[in-house]
Design a protein around this motif. Structure first.
Motif, PDB file in Angstrom:
ATOM      1  N   SER A   1       0.829  -1.207   0.000  1.00  0.00           N
ATOM      2  CA  SER A   1       0.000   0.000   0.000  1.00  0.00           C
ATOM      3  C   SER A   1       0.858   1.250   0.000  1.00  0.00           C
ATOM      4  N   GLY A   2       1.962   1.196   0.738  1.00  0.00           N
ATOM      5  CA  GLY A   2       2.855   2.354   0.766  1.00  0.00           C
ATOM      6  C   GLY A   2       3.473   2.638  -0.585  1.00  0.00           C
ATOM      7  N   LEU A   3       3.885   1.578  -1.297  1.00  0.00           N
ATOM      8  CA  LEU A   3       4.462   1.776  -2.627  1.00  0.00           C
ATOM      9  C   LEU A   3       3.425   2.282  -3.620  1.00  0.00           C
ATOM     10  N   ILE A   4       2.204   1.745  -3.543  1.00  0.00           N
ATOM     11  CA  ILE A   4       1.142   2.223  -4.430  1.00  0.00           C
ATOM     12  C   ILE A   4       0.853   3.697  -4.162  1.00  0.00           C
ATOM     13  N   THR A   5       0.746   4.056  -2.885  1.00  0.00           N
ATOM     14  CA  THR A   5       0.504   5.465  -2.528  1.00  0.00           C
ATOM     15  C   THR A   5       1.651   6.354  -2.985  1.00  0.00           C
ATOM     16  N   PHE A   6       2.881   5.859  -2.842  1.00  0.00           N
ATOM     17  CA  PHE A   6       4.061   6.638  -3.248  1.00  0.00           C
ATOM     18  C   PHE A   6       4.016   6.960  -4.739  1.00  0.00           C
ATOM     19  N   TYR A   7       3.733   5.943  -5.565  1.00  0.00           N
ATOM     20  CA  TYR A   7       3.726   6.180  -7.007  1.00  0.00           C
ATOM     21  C   TYR A   7       2.507   6.993  -7.451  1.00  0.00           C
ATOM     22  N   VAL A   8       1.347   6.786  -6.822  1.00  0.00           N
ATOM     23  CA  VAL A   8       0.172   7.592  -7.163  1.00  0.00           C
ATOM     24  C   VAL A   8       0.405   9.058  -6.802  1.00  0.00           C
ATOM     25  N   GLU A   9       0.984   9.318  -5.634  1.00  0.00           N
ATOM     26  CA  GLU A   9       1.276  10.688  -5.223  1.00  0.00           C
ATOM     27  C   GLU A   9       2.314  11.327  -6.141  1.00  0.00           C
ATOM     28  N   ARG A  10       3.317  10.549  -6.506  1.00  0.00           N
ATOM     29  CA  ARG A  10       4.337  11.067  -7.435  1.00  0.00           C
ATOM     30  C   ARG A  10       3.709  11.397  -8.782  1.00  0.00           C
ATOM     31  N   TYR A  11       2.827  10.532  -9.278  1.00  0.00           N
ATOM     32  CA  TYR A  11       2.135  10.779 -10.537  1.00  0.00           C
ATOM     33  C   TYR A  11       1.227  11.996 -10.409  1.00  0.00           C
ATOM     34  N   ARG A  12       0.574  12.150  -9.260  1.00  0.00           N
ATOM     35  CA  ARG A  12      -0.317  13.297  -9.062  1.00  0.00           C
ATOM     36  C   ARG A  12       0.452  14.604  -9.125  1.00  0.00           C
ATOM     37  N   GLN A  13       1.617  14.654  -8.512  1.00  0.00           N
ATOM     38  CA  GLN A  13       2.411  15.874  -8.538  1.00  0.00           C
ATOM     39  C   GLN A  13       2.887  16.216  -9.945  1.00  0.00           C
ATOM     40  N   GLN A  14       3.135  15.199 -10.757  1.00  0.00           N
ATOM     41  CA  GLN A  14       3.629  15.434 -12.105  1.00  0.00           C
ATOM     42  C   GLN A  14       2.511  15.817 -13.071  1.00  0.00           C
ATOM     43  N   LYS A  15       1.302  15.242 -12.884  1.00  0.00           N
ATOM     44  CA  LYS A  15       0.246  15.388 -13.877  1.00  0.00           C
ATOM     45  C   LYS A  15      -0.935  16.238 -13.419  1.00  0.00           C
ATOM     46  N   LEU A  16      -0.881  16.794 -12.222  1.00  0.00           N
ATOM     47  CA  LEU A  16      -2.058  17.466 -11.685  1.00  0.00           C
ATOM     48  C   LEU A  16      -2.479  18.645 -12.555  1.00  0.00           C
ATOM     49  N   GLU A  17      -1.526  19.454 -13.005  1.00  0.00           N
ATOM     50  CA  GLU A  17      -1.873  20.648 -13.762  1.00  0.00           C
ATOM     51  C   GLU A  17      -2.239  20.324 -15.205  1.00  0.00           C
ATOM     52  N   GLU A  18      -1.498  19.425 -15.859  1.00  0.00           N
ATOM     53  CA  GLU A  18      -1.730  19.175 -17.271  1.00  0.00           C
ATOM     54  C   GLU A  18      -2.841  18.167 -17.525  1.00  0.00           C
TER      55      GLU A  18
ATOM     56  N   ALA B   1      -8.014   5.681  -8.694  1.00  0.00           N
ATOM     57  CA  ALA B   1      -8.902   4.514  -8.768  1.00  0.00           C
ATOM     58  C   ALA B   1      -8.106   3.254  -9.047  1.00  0.00           C
ATOM     59  N   LEU B   2      -7.104   3.361  -9.923  1.00  0.00           N
ATOM     60  CA  LEU B   2      -6.251   2.215 -10.204  1.00  0.00           C
ATOM     61  C   LEU B   2      -5.477   1.786  -8.958  1.00  0.00           C
ATOM     62  N   GLY B   3      -5.040   2.773  -8.164  1.00  0.00           N
ATOM     63  CA  GLY B   3      -4.376   2.449  -6.899  1.00  0.00           C
ATOM     64  C   GLY B   3      -5.296   1.719  -5.937  1.00  0.00           C
ATOM     65  N   PHE B   4      -6.565   2.125  -5.903  1.00  0.00           N
ATOM     66  CA  PHE B   4      -7.534   1.432  -5.047  1.00  0.00           C
ATOM     67  C   PHE B   4      -7.708  -0.017  -5.492  1.00  0.00           C
ATOM     68  N   ILE B   5      -7.783  -0.235  -6.800  1.00  0.00           N
ATOM     69  CA  ILE B   5      -7.911  -1.600  -7.312  1.00  0.00           C
ATOM     70  C   ILE B   5      -6.672  -2.419  -6.954  1.00  0.00           C
ATOM     71  N   GLY B   6      -5.486  -1.791  -7.049  1.00  0.00           N
ATOM     72  CA  GLY B   6      -4.255  -2.484  -6.689  1.00  0.00           C
ATOM     73  C   GLY B   6      -4.246  -2.903  -5.230  1.00  0.00           C
ATOM     74  N   ARG B   7      -4.702  -2.005  -4.345  1.00  0.00           N
ATOM     75  CA  ARG B   7      -4.764  -2.356  -2.919  1.00  0.00           C
ATOM     76  C   ARG B   7      -5.761  -3.486  -2.669  1.00  0.00           C
ATOM     77  N   LEU B   8      -6.893  -3.435  -3.375  1.00  0.00           N
ATOM     78  CA  LEU B   8      -7.897  -4.487  -3.215  1.00  0.00           C
ATOM     79  C   LEU B   8      -7.340  -5.841  -3.636  1.00  0.00           C
ATOM     80  N   VAL B   9      -6.630  -5.881  -4.755  1.00  0.00           N
ATOM     81  CA  VAL B   9      -6.016  -7.130  -5.220  1.00  0.00           C
ATOM     82  C   VAL B   9      -4.970  -7.609  -4.212  1.00  0.00           C
ATOM     83  N   LEU B  10      -4.186  -6.680  -3.677  1.00  0.00           N
ATOM     84  CA  LEU B  10      -3.158  -7.040  -2.698  1.00  0.00           C
ATOM     85  C   LEU B  10      -3.782  -7.651  -1.450  1.00  0.00           C
ATOM     86  N   TRP B  11      -4.832  -7.033  -0.919  1.00  0.00           N
ATOM     87  CA  TRP B  11      -5.515  -7.566   0.263  1.00  0.00           C
ATOM     88  C   TRP B  11      -6.093  -8.954  -0.022  1.00  0.00           C
TER      89      TRP B  11
END
Length: 373
Positions: free
Chosen positions: A114-131, A141-151
């Motif tokens: 979950s920490g790695l998924i959150t890390f990459y989603v947050e990193r992607y958000r910072q890069q793509k938020l404006e554009e 949403a994809l991160g949520f699906i990833g966590r669900l599969v992991l659980w």
């Protein structure tokens, strides 16, 4: 002497098949290892975080994130399993210690994942938020699906480790999943279509697109629908699955704009002037900026005009620039045609009237076939 008797009593007192003294040794080792593991984790985490702050690579950031997500209960459980194994307590105790450590490891794996998924989603958000803010929503949403599969995977592994027959469980869940999938297939279709839009990027927020007879600027790409602001001001809402099944024209990605227009002159125009018209048009178009001339030809004999087809390219996709250029071309054509004595055609009809010969009418006849006076 008294101390020796007390130790002897502790050695004879049995708890869960092991002397109390052995349990005390295991507790001491457990406490020592727990302190060592926690201290090492804290020191390594602070050192690597300091290193990650000075570098631009992602590897140290990932390692720092893993260490930061390592929880004390996992380290304490790992220390407990190591302690009962080192002291060599009875086999059932070691087995239960291994199971407890395994469960804690699974929980820790969930934290790490979950920490790695959150890390990459947050990193992607910072890069793509404006554009591309819509892509950020879909990535979350994809991160949520990833966590669900992991659980789900961790839960199945844990149940299998405790002797539960997960084959029958998976079969039951599969049947239920099919039933649920059939019930919400439209929603799932839109969800996967949203992910397809995010990953394939046929358009992004801000693009001007045309779908069938509808056109407008993309405002939002959601999990189920995409919203478009039309030229007349209203908001158009398309489901993502229907949108991907349509033919989409994306004008935002246009690099050049091809323009085709027709000029008609009257039939009374002399041949010499007809031959000059393509060169006149070429000179006018080439005098404009951001334009590449293609061709100008006497195309056809129209119902009320002699038609010339003109093709040129605007080197910038901006629509306002194209209209300004077309306006300048039209005004220049109007001026040059006036100078050359060339008349523009407009819809007309010519009616040709021919005189007709008088028709001779036969004189009436009587009963005997004689002409009457």
């Amino acid at each position: 002497m008294l101390l020796g008797l007390q130790l002897n009593e502790l050695g004879q007192t049995m708890i869960a098949g092991a002397p109390l003294l052995e349990w005390l040794k295991a507790i001491g080792v457990w406490a020592a290892l727990s302190v060592v593991f926690i201290v090492v984790q804290r020191v390594l985490a602070s050192r690597i975080e300091a290193l990650a702050a000075r570098t631009r690579t992602n590897i140290d950031n990932v390692i720092a994130n893993v260490l930061r997500q390592t929880r004390a209960y996992f380290l304490v459980g790992l220390a407990f399993y190591a302690a009962v194994a080192i002291v060599q307590l009875p086999r059932p105790v070691v087995q239960w210690g291994g199971r407890i450590a395994f469960v804690l490891l699974l929980l820790q794996l969930i934290r790490w994942g979950s920490g790695l998924i959150t890390f990459y989603v947050e990193r992607y958000r910072q890069q793509k938020l404006e554009e591309d803010p819509a892509a950020v929503t879909s990535m979350q949403a994809l991160g949520f699906i990833g966590r669900l599969v992991l659980w789900t995977i961790v839960l199945l592994v844990a149940l299998d480790n405790f002797g539960v027959d997960i084959t029958a469980l998976i079969a039951s869940v599969g049947i239920a999943g099919v039933a649920i999938g059939l019930a919400v297939q439209n929603i799932l279709g839109d969800l996967f279509a949203s992910l397809s839009i995010v990953l394939d990027k046929p358009f992004v927020v801000g693009d001007f697109i045309i779908i069938d007879n509808y056109m407008g600027t993309v405002e939002h790409i959601g999990l189920k629908s995409t919203r478009i602001r039309s030229l007349t001001g209203e908001q158009l809402v398309f489901s993502n699955s229907d949108l991907l099944n349509s033919r989409i024209r994306n004008y935002k990605r246009m690099r050049e704009r091809r323009i085709v227009f027709t000029v008609g002159v009257i039939y009374q125009t002399p041949k010499e002037k007809l031959e000059k018209i393509p060169q006149i048009i070429r000179e006018i178009i080439e005098a404009q900026e951001n334009v590449r001339f293609d061709r100008a030809h006497f195309k056809e004999f129209g119902p009320s005009s002699l038609n010339f087809e003109v093709v040129y390219w605007v080197l910038d996709p901006d629509y306002t620039l194209y209209m300004n250029i077309q306006q300048a071309i039209n005004l220049a054509l109007f001026e040059r045609f006036q100078q050359e004595g060339i008349e523009f055609a407009y819809p007309t009809q010519t009616l040709f009237v021919y005189p007709m010969k008088p028709v001779e009418v036969a004189a009436p006849q009587d009963a005997n076939g004689q002409a009457q006076a």
